[in-house]
Motif scaffolding. Structure first.
Motif, PDB file in Angstrom:
ATOM      1  N   ALA A 157      25.888 -39.726  57.831  1.00  0.00           N
ATOM      2  CA  ALA A 157      25.530 -40.563  58.282  1.00  0.00           C
ATOM      3  C   ALA A 157      24.158 -40.487  58.740  1.00  0.00           C
ATOM      4  CB  ALA A 157      26.421 -41.452  58.992  1.00  0.00           C
ATOM      5  N   ALA A 158      24.680 -38.306  59.386  1.00  0.00           N
ATOM      6  CA  ALA A 158      23.600 -38.265  60.269  1.00  0.00           C
ATOM      7  C   ALA A 158      22.121 -38.237  59.390  1.00  0.00           C
ATOM      8  CB  ALA A 158      24.363 -36.364  60.912  1.00  0.00           C
ATOM      9  N   ALA A 159      22.044 -37.134  58.474  1.00  0.00           N
ATOM     10  CA  ALA A 159      21.094 -37.140  56.966  1.00  0.00           C
ATOM     11  C   ALA A 159      20.448 -38.294  57.434  1.00  0.00           C
ATOM     12  CB  ALA A 159      21.577 -36.110  56.225  1.00  0.00           C
ATOM     13  N   THR A 160      21.264 -39.419  56.819  1.00  0.00           N
ATOM     14  CA  THR A 160      20.995 -40.393  57.289  1.00  0.00           C
ATOM     15  C   THR A 160      19.332 -41.304  57.712  1.00  0.00           C
ATOM     16  OG1 THR A 160      22.646 -41.444  55.343  1.00  0.00           O
ATOM     17  CG2 THR A 160      20.992 -43.393  56.381  1.00  0.00           C
ATOM     18  N   VAL A 161      19.567 -41.097  59.449  1.00  0.00           N
ATOM     19  CA  VAL A 161      19.899 -41.626  60.294  1.00  0.00           C
ATOM     20  C   VAL A 161      18.326 -40.592  60.013  1.00  0.00           C
ATOM     21  CG1 VAL A 161      19.912 -41.822  62.733  1.00  0.00           C
ATOM     22  CG2 VAL A 161      21.934 -42.481  61.369  1.00  0.00           C
ATOM     23  N   ALA A 162      18.915 -39.422  60.211  1.00  0.00           N
ATOM     24  CA  ALA A 162      17.384 -38.095  60.141  1.00  0.00           C
ATOM     25  C   ALA A 162      16.105 -39.367  59.699  1.00  0.00           C
ATOM     26  CB  ALA A 162      17.815 -37.012  60.335  1.00  0.00           C
ATOM     27  N   LYS A 163      16.650 -39.084  58.013  1.00  0.00           N
ATOM     28  CA  LYS A 163      15.632 -39.007  57.541  1.00  0.00           C
ATOM     29  C   LYS A 163      14.898 -40.636  58.093  1.00  0.00           C
ATOM     30  CE  LYS A 163      17.985 -37.688  53.315  1.00  0.00           C
ATOM     31  NZ  LYS A 163      18.643 -37.740  51.606  1.00  0.00           N
ATOM     32  N   ALA A 164      15.803 -41.956  58.332  1.00  0.00           N
ATOM     33  CA  ALA A 164      15.252 -43.017  59.308  1.00  0.00           C
ATOM     34  C   ALA A 164      14.093 -43.078  59.666  1.00  0.00           C
ATOM     35  CB  ALA A 164      16.048 -43.976  58.732  1.00  0.00           C
ATOM     36  N   LEU A 165      14.293 -42.140  61.030  1.00  0.00           N
ATOM     37  CA  LEU A 165      13.650 -41.487  62.044  1.00  0.00           C
ATOM     38  C   LEU A 165      12.404 -41.248  62.191  1.00  0.00           C
ATOM     39  CD1 LEU A 165      16.325 -40.819  64.650  1.00  0.00           C
ATOM     40  CD2 LEU A 165      15.146 -42.593  64.630  1.00  0.00           C
ATOM     41  N   GLY A 166      12.296 -40.268  60.607  1.00  0.00           N
ATOM     42  CA  GLY A 166      10.883 -39.320  60.194  1.00  0.00           C
ATOM     43  C   GLY A 166      10.496 -40.455  59.175  1.00  0.00           C
ATOM     44  N   GLY A 167      10.727 -41.783  58.998  1.00  0.00           N
ATOM     45  CA  GLY A 167      10.099 -42.952  58.012  1.00  0.00           C
ATOM     46  C   GLY A 167       9.567 -43.330  58.724  1.00  0.00           C
ATOM     47  N   VAL A 168      10.253 -43.738  60.502  1.00  0.00           N
ATOM     48  CA  VAL A 168       9.231 -44.298  61.886  1.00  0.00           C
ATOM     49  C   VAL A 168       8.542 -43.747  62.208  1.00  0.00           C
ATOM     50  CG1 VAL A 168       9.778 -45.487  63.971  1.00  0.00           C
ATOM     51  CG2 VAL A 168      12.107 -45.779  62.099  1.00  0.00           C
ATOM     52  N   LEU A 169       9.160 -41.989  62.214  1.00  0.00           N
ATOM     53  CA  LEU A 169       8.026 -41.698  62.680  1.00  0.00           C
ATOM     54  C   LEU A 169       5.971 -41.294  61.802  1.00  0.00           C
ATOM     55  CD1 LEU A 169       6.080 -39.632  64.557  1.00  0.00           C
ATOM     56  CD2 LEU A 169       7.529 -37.777  63.429  1.00  0.00           C
ATOM     57  N   LEU A 170       6.569 -41.463  60.401  1.00  0.00           N
ATOM     58  CA  LEU A 170       5.091 -41.735  59.869  1.00  0.00           C
ATOM     59  C   LEU A 170       4.106 -42.667  59.974  1.00  0.00           C
ATOM     60  CD1 LEU A 170       6.367 -39.267  56.228  1.00  0.00           C
ATOM     61  CD2 LEU A 170       5.045 -38.701  58.062  1.00  0.00           C
ATOM     62  N   VAL A 171       5.232 -43.745  59.964  1.00  0.00           N
ATOM     63  CA  VAL A 171       4.534 -44.994  60.094  1.00  0.00           C
ATOM     64  C   VAL A 171       3.880 -45.437  61.300  1.00  0.00           C
ATOM     65  CG1 VAL A 171       5.453 -47.542  60.225  1.00  0.00           C
ATOM     66  CG2 VAL A 171       6.771 -46.751  58.773  1.00  0.00           C
ATOM     67  N   CYS A 172       4.644 -44.849  62.267  1.00  0.00           N
ATOM     68  CA  CYS A 172       3.214 -45.005  63.996  1.00  0.00           C
ATOM     69  C   CYS A 172       2.569 -44.951  63.728  1.00  0.00           C
ATOM     70  CB  CYS A 172       4.971 -44.277  64.257  1.00  0.00           C
ATOM     71  SG  CYS A 172       6.219 -45.774  65.344  1.00  0.00           S
ATOM     72  N   VAL A 173       2.559 -43.417  63.045  1.00  0.00           N
ATOM     73  CA  VAL A 173       1.143 -42.867  63.595  1.00  0.00           C
ATOM     74  C   VAL A 173       0.330 -42.536  61.697  1.00  0.00           C
ATOM     75  CG1 VAL A 173       1.124 -39.520  62.437  1.00  0.00           C
ATOM     76  CG2 VAL A 173       2.297 -40.492  63.961  1.00  0.00           C
ATOM     77  N   GLY A 174       1.057 -43.294  61.141  1.00  0.00           N
ATOM     78  CA  GLY A 174      -0.107 -44.164  60.053  1.00  0.00           C
ATOM     79  C   GLY A 174      -0.873 -45.525  61.078  1.00  0.00           C
ATOM     80  N   VAL A 175       0.100 -45.946  61.856  1.00  0.00           N
ATOM     81  CA  VAL A 175      -0.734 -46.926  62.459  1.00  0.00           C
ATOM     82  C   VAL A 175      -1.741 -46.952  63.457  1.00  0.00           C
ATOM     83  CG1 VAL A 175      -0.202 -49.253  64.080  1.00  0.00           C
ATOM     84  CG2 VAL A 175       1.545 -48.855  62.339  1.00  0.00           C
ATOM     85  N   TYR A 176      -1.299 -45.639  63.874  1.00  0.00           N
ATOM     86  CA  TYR A 176      -2.222 -44.697  65.125  1.00  0.00           C
ATOM     87  C   TYR A 176      -3.523 -44.686  64.507  1.00  0.00           C
ATOM     88  CZ  TYR A 176      -4.350 -41.410  67.855  1.00  0.00           C
ATOM     89  OH  TYR A 176      -5.201 -40.792  68.565  1.00  0.00           O
ATOM     90  N   PHE A 177      -3.872 -43.736  63.231  1.00  0.00           N
ATOM     91  CA  PHE A 177      -4.825 -44.059  62.500  1.00  0.00           C
ATOM     92  C   PHE A 177      -5.440 -45.418  61.585  1.00  0.00           C
ATOM     93  CE2 PHE A 177      -3.198 -39.985  62.937  1.00  0.00           C
ATOM     94  CZ  PHE A 177      -4.540 -38.881  62.882  1.00  0.00           C
TER      95      PHE A 177
END
Length: 208
Positions: A70-90
């Motif tokens: 489950a730790a790997a799943t959460v880590a991947k999800a957090l990475g996806g959230v980071l990409l979305v946030c940076v994408g919205v910024y640009f």
């Protein structure tokens, strides 16, 4: 030692090529703005953090993800959230890029900020150790990466990341002179949309 350094360099170089990544888009922005030194500082911070994550994975963090999937799943999800946030910024940021040279003599504080930005983008992205664990596991399973000293391999990764982004920056600084400022902004907006798309794909893959 040299073999481990070369293998790490290759992994760092190839792993940094995909353009759909937060660091890649920030580096592209600096290159298209003609800010070579700033881009190199940002890439150096990201490379150092990338090498650190690689070292952590090689030293055994994989046992954590094996014991608690489950730790790997959460880590991947957090990475996806980071990409979305940076994408919205640009995507929402309307930056006017200079089509001339970057200002001479960027303040030292600004370069430190760029370095810290790069290190933070990679350091807080918990999906990166998951990706490194997968990459190293596959490589070892097919015999590409024999047992190597983890610090030397991680150092090679750091050099490889810096080398790729240095080449990318040089290409972008020359390429930008052929485009208008509005087109350069549009390029960054497109990259922002790609980041958002990549983030949602990462989220979908994390929970399926």
């Amino acid at each position: 030692m040299m073999a481990a350094l070369a293998q790490g360099f290759l992994f760092g170089w190839v792993g940094s090529m995909p353009i759909v990544g937060a660091v890649s888009v920030f580096v592209c922005q600096r290159g298209l703005a003609g800010q070579l030194r700033n881009g190199l500082a940002l890439a150096s911070g990201a490379a150092l953090a990338e090498g650190a994550w690689c070292l952590v994975v090689l030293q055994g963090v994989g046992q954590l993800f094996t014991r608690w999937p489950a730790a790997a799943t959460v880590a991947k999800a957090l990475g996806g959230v980071l990409l979305v946030c940076v994408g919205v910024y640009f995507l929402t940021r309307h930056t006017t890029l200079r089509n001339q040279g970057a200002p001479v003599g960027a303040p030292a504080r600004r370069l430190r900020d760029e370095f810290l930005l790069g290190a933070t983008l990679v350091g807080v992205n918990l999906a990166i150790p998951v990706n490194w664990l997968a990459a190293v596991t596959v490589a070892v399973s097919i015999g590409l990466v024999p047992t190597v000293p983890p610090p030397t391999f991680a150092l090679g990764v750091t050099f490889g990341v810096v080398a790729w982004f240095a080449l990318l920056l040089r290409l972008l600084v020359g390429f930008r002179r052929r485009l208008s400022a509005s087109v350069l902004d549009r390029v960054l907006h497109i990259l922002g949309m790609l980041l958002i798309g990549g983030g949602f794909v990462a989220l979908w893959m994390a929970w399926t």
